[in-house]
Structure formats: C-alpha cells, structure tokens
Design a protein around this motif. Sequence first.
Motif, PDB file in Angstrom:
ATOM      1  N   ASP A 240       7.028  -9.585  -4.016  1.00  0.00           N
ATOM      2  CA  ASP A 240       7.054  -9.633  -2.552  1.00  0.00           C
ATOM      3  C   ASP A 240       7.938  -8.518  -2.003  1.00  0.00           C
ATOM      4  O   ASP A 240       7.567  -7.819  -1.055  1.00  0.00           O
ATOM      5  CB  ASP A 240       7.570 -10.992  -2.072  1.00  0.00           C
TER       6      ASP A 240
ATOM      7  N   THR B  32       4.711 -14.116   0.874  1.00  0.00           N
ATOM      8  CA  THR B  32       3.772 -13.517  -0.074  1.00  0.00           C
ATOM      9  C   THR B  32       2.563 -12.911   0.627  1.00  0.00           C
ATOM     10  O   THR B  32       2.175 -11.769   0.360  1.00  0.00           O
ATOM     11  CB  THR B  32       3.318 -14.569  -1.101  1.00  0.00           C
TER      12      THR B  32
ATOM     13  N   ALA C 198       1.734  -8.808   1.195  1.00  0.00           N
ATOM     14  CA  ALA C 198       0.464  -8.214   0.774  1.00  0.00           C
ATOM     15  C   ALA C 198      -0.222  -7.497   1.931  1.00  0.00           C
ATOM     16  O   ALA C 198      -0.803  -6.421   1.754  1.00  0.00           O
ATOM     17  CB  ALA C 198      -0.455  -9.293   0.201  1.00  0.00           C
TER      18      ALA C 198
ATOM     19  N   VAL D  14      -4.737 -11.908  -2.552  1.00  0.00           N
ATOM     20  CA  VAL D  14      -3.491 -12.604  -2.207  1.00  0.00           C
ATOM     21  C   VAL D  14      -3.508 -13.033  -0.750  1.00  0.00           C
ATOM     22  O   VAL D  14      -3.121 -14.162  -0.413  1.00  0.00           O
ATOM     23  CB  VAL D  14      -2.265 -11.699  -2.493  1.00  0.00           C
TER      24      VAL D  14
ATOM     25  N   ARG E 172      -5.666 -16.016  -0.083  1.00  0.00           N
ATOM     26  CA  ARG E 172      -5.091 -17.266  -0.586  1.00  0.00           C
ATOM     27  C   ARG E 172      -3.868 -17.712   0.206  1.00  0.00           C
ATOM     28  O   ARG E 172      -3.322 -18.793  -0.052  1.00  0.00           O
ATOM     29  CB  ARG E 172      -4.722 -17.113  -2.063  1.00  0.00           C
ATOM     30  N   ASN E 173      -3.404 -16.872   1.107  1.00  0.00           N
ATOM     31  CA  ASN E 173      -2.211 -17.195   1.887  1.00  0.00           C
ATOM     32  C   ASN E 173      -2.469 -17.025   3.381  1.00  0.00           C
ATOM     33  O   ASN E 173      -1.587 -16.618   4.142  1.00  0.00           O
ATOM     34  CB  ASN E 173      -1.035 -16.303   1.459  1.00  0.00           C
TER      35      ASN E 173
END
Length: 385
Positions: A247, A320, A324, A379, A382-383
């Motif tokens: 991160d 996170t 990204a 990423v 997914r976040n």
Amino acid sequence: MTVQAEPWPLTEEQRDIVALCRQFARDEIRPRARAVDEADVVTPVDVWKKAAKVGITDFMLPAEVGGGGFTDVFTQCLVQRELCFGDPGIGNLLCSNGFFADPVLALGTADQHARWLTPLVGPDAPMTALATTEPGVGSDAASIRTSATKVDGGYRLNGQKAWISNAGAAAYYVVFATTDPALRSRGVTAFLVEADSDGLTFGEPMRKMGQRAIVCREIYFDDVFVPVAHRLGEEGDGFRALMRTFDISRVVLGAASVGAAQAAYEYARDYARQRIQFDKPIIEHQAVAFRLADMAARIEAAWLLVLHAARVIDTGAEATGLAAIAKLTASETAMFCAWAAVQTLGGWGYSREYPVEQWMRDAKLEEIEEGTSDIMRLVISRNLP
C-alpha cells in the motif's frame, strides 16, 4: 521542476526537504542520468554517496534511529516526486531503503529497529533490498515458494528470488519465505538476512528496458541459516506486513510517476515553444497545444490522488483500494506523458540525443512494478467503496 503551490500546506521542515531534493535532482541527478542509462547494469554509487551525505537516503527513517524522521507517506511522496523529476531510476534508487524499512518498522521489535535501521543512517549508509518476487510468483505473494524450515536456533531458507532491486549491492535483505506452502498467506514470514550469509548467492545483473540505475539480480538461497532473532514478528505475520508495504510503496511509486510525467511534460512544453513549423511555434498548433493540455490535466489529477492516498494511509485507515487507484492513475499518466513528449518532439523524440526516449522506457516500469496495471484494476475491483 516548475514550482507550484501544493494542495495542502507544508511545514517548514517539509519545504526544506523538498527544496533540498529539487536542487539535488537538478545538480546531481539529471546531469548523470544519461550516462547511468548507457552503463546499463552499473549502480551509480557516486550519486548514492552524495545523497547519503546530505541526508536523502535516510530522510524516511525514524528520528529514534538517527534518521530524518519523515516517516509519514505524505512527505515521502513529496521527496519522491522531486527526485524522480531528475531521473526515475536514480530517484527510486535513492529512496529504496524506505521499502526495506517499512516491514522492519511494522513487525520489528525496538532492538531490531536499532540493529537493522541505525546502520542505514549517515554518509556511509549501505543499500538494502526487499526480496519478494520469485520466478513463478509475481503479485500473488501468498504463493511464495522460498521455504523457511525451522531448525535448532532458527530457520534454513531454500529457494530463489527474481527481479530483486539492489541484489548483490545491498548489505541487508528483508526476505519473505513460507513456513508451509499449504498455508498460503498464513505461512508467509519475514526474515532479516545479511549479504554475507553462507549459502546466499546472486545471479548476473538483469538487462532491462529502463530505470537501469536500479540493478536487479536473482537471489539463491541454499540452506541459508537465519537466527530466530532475525525473524520479523511471528510465523505467518509476513503477509500482513507485505500488504501494508505494498500500500505504501504503490503510493510512493505513484509520486515517482508524477515526477517522471512532470519532467516529460516540461521538456515537451519548452520544446514546443521553441520549435518552428509552418512559420510559428508548434505550441500554437492546436494538436500540440491540446496534447500538452492533456498532459497537464492528467498530471494534476494523478498528483491529487497520490497525496490523498498518502494522507489516508497516514491516518492509519485501510487504503488498499485507494493506493491501487493512485498507483494505476499515476503510472499510466507517466506512460502517457512520456509517449506524448516523444510525439511532440517527433523524430527527435525517437533519438537518444534527447532524454524523452529514455523517460518512455523508464515510465513503462511504473506500470509493472509493485503490481501491474491489470493487477491494480483487480485490486480496485475487489475494494470498491
């Protein structure tokens, strides 16, 4: 670099370190950049020593171990942008000890901080390295295969790492290995390893497209003994620390991308003001002017994202997905701006006589390291907020 007002107010100490790095980039980095690129697989130790002498290589280390005390990600981004405006490879090299320090600070004891970080302070600071990637393991760190087998008094490491920055030049390594591959992320453990450890060897320098100031090699572990006192945290704690390191590093590398993009933009802008075509400077041609406008807009947006992500990480909040987003946006901005600079210079941009062709090669790494753009999109997906 063209100096602009920052979107957040800076302390006097932050302004001082930014001014120091801006001057260092102009006086020491940019004049050496082409020769370092041409040398291909030679670490510019002379630039490293000059940076260490003025406190650039340890600015990010805690004051408790003698470092500059700028442990916040926000200030690290300010510095990274300035240095990488001079040259992305050299700039990333000079800040590389921060990537080593992150898992040590996250998992290490006070004694480990003193033992492994204090030597990184001062004019004789050595280089360090973070050893994660393997020939068959890139962004999927949970599938690490380098093994850590428990023995009397410690562990034996066996396996291979690839694409390790500073390998062979570094004095200390944070090595991520697994105590049990079947456990995946729950088996990943971090170890501190010295360069002269028995059984530790290195491959030949890897020949790269760009950012050649950072020499990469493979590392081989053949029954390398690591005392239990050199383990960071408990068994299985490594993956959590590595994700935290990712991160931070993704945001800091986003700042590096912004510095590289700014260099390409300013070079193209100044060239366009001077180059005469069809009886007027090419900056007055709409196609060129609009291309420069796109560069400026993308740089500004990427920089705001990077600084926002840095601020969020500094609060201790989970970041996170945001990290990204910042890394993806900034790295693709760097690649676009490098391409646009080459395009603006036309045939001269394709020539090694001008730096923009090197910056295009350098920028490509930012879309790959610490997770490719494809991985960043995964990423982010997914976040999603």
